[in-house]
Design a protein around this motif. Structure first.
Motif, PDB file in Angstrom:
ATOM      1  N   GLY A  10      31.593  -4.217  21.133  1.00 18.30           N
ATOM      2  CA  GLY A  10      31.902  -2.866  21.539  1.00 18.30           C
ATOM      3  C   GLY A  10      31.268  -1.996  20.178  1.00 18.30           C
ATOM      4  N   PHE A  14      23.751   1.668  20.550  1.00 18.79           N
ATOM      5  CA  PHE A  14      23.340   2.108  22.047  1.00 18.79           C
ATOM      6  C   PHE A  14      22.073   2.902  22.240  1.00 18.79           C
ATOM      7  CE2 PHE A  14      26.953   4.720  20.881  1.00 18.79           C
ATOM      8  CZ  PHE A  14      26.356   5.920  21.091  1.00 18.79           C
ATOM      9  N   HIS A  27      28.212   7.211  14.032  1.00 18.33           N
ATOM     10  CA  HIS A  27      29.437   6.975  13.943  1.00 18.33           C
ATOM     11  C   HIS A  27      29.924   7.183  12.336  1.00 18.33           C
ATOM     12  CE1 HIS A  27      29.208   2.926  11.982  1.00 18.33           C
ATOM     13  NE2 HIS A  27      28.071   2.931  12.688  1.00 18.33           N
ATOM     14  N   THR A  33      30.042   2.064  16.414  1.00 19.02           N
ATOM     15  CA  THR A  33      29.498   2.999  17.501  1.00 19.02           C
ATOM     16  C   THR A  33      30.232   3.151  18.595  1.00 19.02           C
ATOM     17  OG1 THR A  33      28.672   0.973  18.620  1.00 19.02           O
ATOM     18  CG2 THR A  33      27.308   2.129  17.301  1.00 19.02           C
ATOM     19  N   GLN A  34      31.637   2.512  18.845  1.00 13.27           N
ATOM     20  CA  GLN A  34      32.560   2.523  19.832  1.00 13.27           C
ATOM     21  C   GLN A  34      33.177   3.918  19.808  1.00 13.27           C
ATOM     22  OE1 GLN A  34      36.036   2.698  18.644  1.00 13.27           O
ATOM     23  NE2 GLN A  34      37.329   2.127  20.554  1.00 13.27           N
ATOM     24  N   ARG A  37      30.575   6.151  21.525  1.00 12.19           N
ATOM     25  CA  ARG A  37      29.623   5.823  22.844  1.00 12.19           C
ATOM     26  C   ARG A  37      30.214   6.820  24.012  1.00 12.19           C
ATOM     27  NH1 ARG A  37      26.984   1.481  25.120  1.00 12.19           N
ATOM     28  NH2 ARG A  37      27.112   0.194  22.881  1.00 12.19           N
ATOM     29  N   GLY A  40      27.610   9.536  23.487  1.00 14.22           N
ATOM     30  CA  GLY A  40      26.401   9.115  24.107  1.00 14.22           C
ATOM     31  C   GLY A  40      26.141   8.913  25.556  1.00 14.22           C
ATOM     32  N   GLU A  41      27.085   8.349  26.209  1.00  7.83           N
ATOM     33  CA  GLU A  41      27.038   8.164  27.674  1.00  7.83           C
ATOM     34  C   GLU A  41      27.265   9.538  28.289  1.00  7.83           C
ATOM     35  OE1 GLU A  41      30.230   5.491  28.507  1.00  7.83           O
ATOM     36  OE2 GLU A  41      28.960   3.770  27.814  1.00  7.83           O
ATOM     37  N   GLY A  52      22.341   5.704  19.333  1.00  6.29           N
ATOM     38  CA  GLY A  52      23.522   5.563  18.533  1.00  6.29           C
ATOM     39  C   GLY A  52      23.166   4.405  17.706  1.00  6.29           C
ATOM     40  N   ARG A  54      23.838   1.427  14.796  1.00  2.93           N
ATOM     41  CA  ARG A  54      25.054   0.858  14.145  1.00  2.93           C
ATOM     42  C   ARG A  54      24.686   1.106  12.482  1.00  2.93           C
ATOM     43  NH1 ARG A  54      26.075  -4.032  11.619  1.00  2.93           N
ATOM     44  NH2 ARG A  54      23.975  -4.795  12.425  1.00  2.93           N
TER      45      ARG A  54
END
Length: 249
Positions: A10, A14, A27, A33-34, A37, A40-41, A52, A54
């Motif tokens: 997770g 991304f 982040h 990044t969770q 996300r 982002g989506e 995105g 890390r």
């Protein structure tokens, strides 16, 4: 050093390929990044190209983070920016907490950035500044998952390296001193109640940037990690609206 730690499920970076308009999504400190996300989506679904990254030392283990510097985190974001530059004509940047600090850093450095959206960004944390001088203390308690919605948990470290706190303080000082260099359109989100970054940070940012177009939106139903909290739909909606407005000019 970093290679001995696996990326947590997770916490992977991304990338979504879309149109010629890119959005760089960052982040925060000890997070992953969770936390970004869902944004982002949503931006990818709207047709944009999204990256995105890390941040180095994040999304693995807090001992991994301890080995990194704020320059490493800047490099992580700049690599994401370069990835977008290869694919896009126009780039926007958004970020949560220290990701918001990095967002401001990018706007200070790159005049080509079209607009920024800092979310509960940090530029001064006096309590943290005092912590970095603790003798003999290597790790502090976690600062992650400050979320009003009890059903949601942030994927963040259970410990905070004192050395990393010192790095964050350096980054904040650097960014705070150059806020006058931010001239692009700016949409600032601030949670009314935040147990990690005092909301006064967002007011300070609003007052000190040199942007002609700037707006401060208060989030009433979220704590620090607003991107995963009750106000997530508002952040997404207002950000897409902000980008659309700028592109229509």
């Amino acid at each position: 050093m970093s290679n001995q730690y696996a990326i947590l499920e997770g916490a992977e970076p991304f990338y979504f390929e879309g149109n010629k308009i890119g959005i760089l999504v960052s982040h925060g400190f000890t997070g992953s990044t969770q936390s970004m996300r869902p944004l982002g989506e949503a931006y990818a679904k709207a047709g944009y190209t999204v990256c995105g990254p890390r941040l180095k030392g994040h999304g693995t283990h807090y001992e991994d983070m301890e080995q990194t510097t704020h320059e490493d985190w800047i490099v992580s974001v700049e690599e994401g920016y370069q990835w977008l530059k290869e694919r896009c004509d126009i780039i926007f940047v958004t970020g949560l907490s220290m990701g918001g600090t990095l967002t401001l850093y990018m706007a200070e450095k790159y005049e080509s950035i079209k607009g920024i959206i800092p979310i509960n960004a940090a530029v001064e944390l006096p309590d943290l500044a005092a912590v970095q001088n603790l003798d003999g203390v290597r790790f502090l308690d976690a600062i992650g998952s400050d979320i009003k919605n009890p059903e949601i948990k942030e994927l963040a470290y259970e410990k905070t390296p004192v050395k990393s706190v010192g790095e964050l303080v350096q980054l904040m000082e650097k960014v705070k001193g150059n806020l006058h260099k931010v001239t692009c359109p700016t949409l600032i989100f601030v949670s009314e109640e935040d147990h990690v970054v005092p909301p006064s940070n967002s007011n300070l940012i609003y007052e000190n940037i040199a942007s002609d177009q700037k707006q401060l939106i208060t989030l009433n139903e979220s704590y620090h990690v607003a991107t995963l909290d009750h106000d997530q739909p508002i952040i997404i909606e207002k950000t897409l609206q902000f980008i659309k407005e700028i592109l229509s000019k």
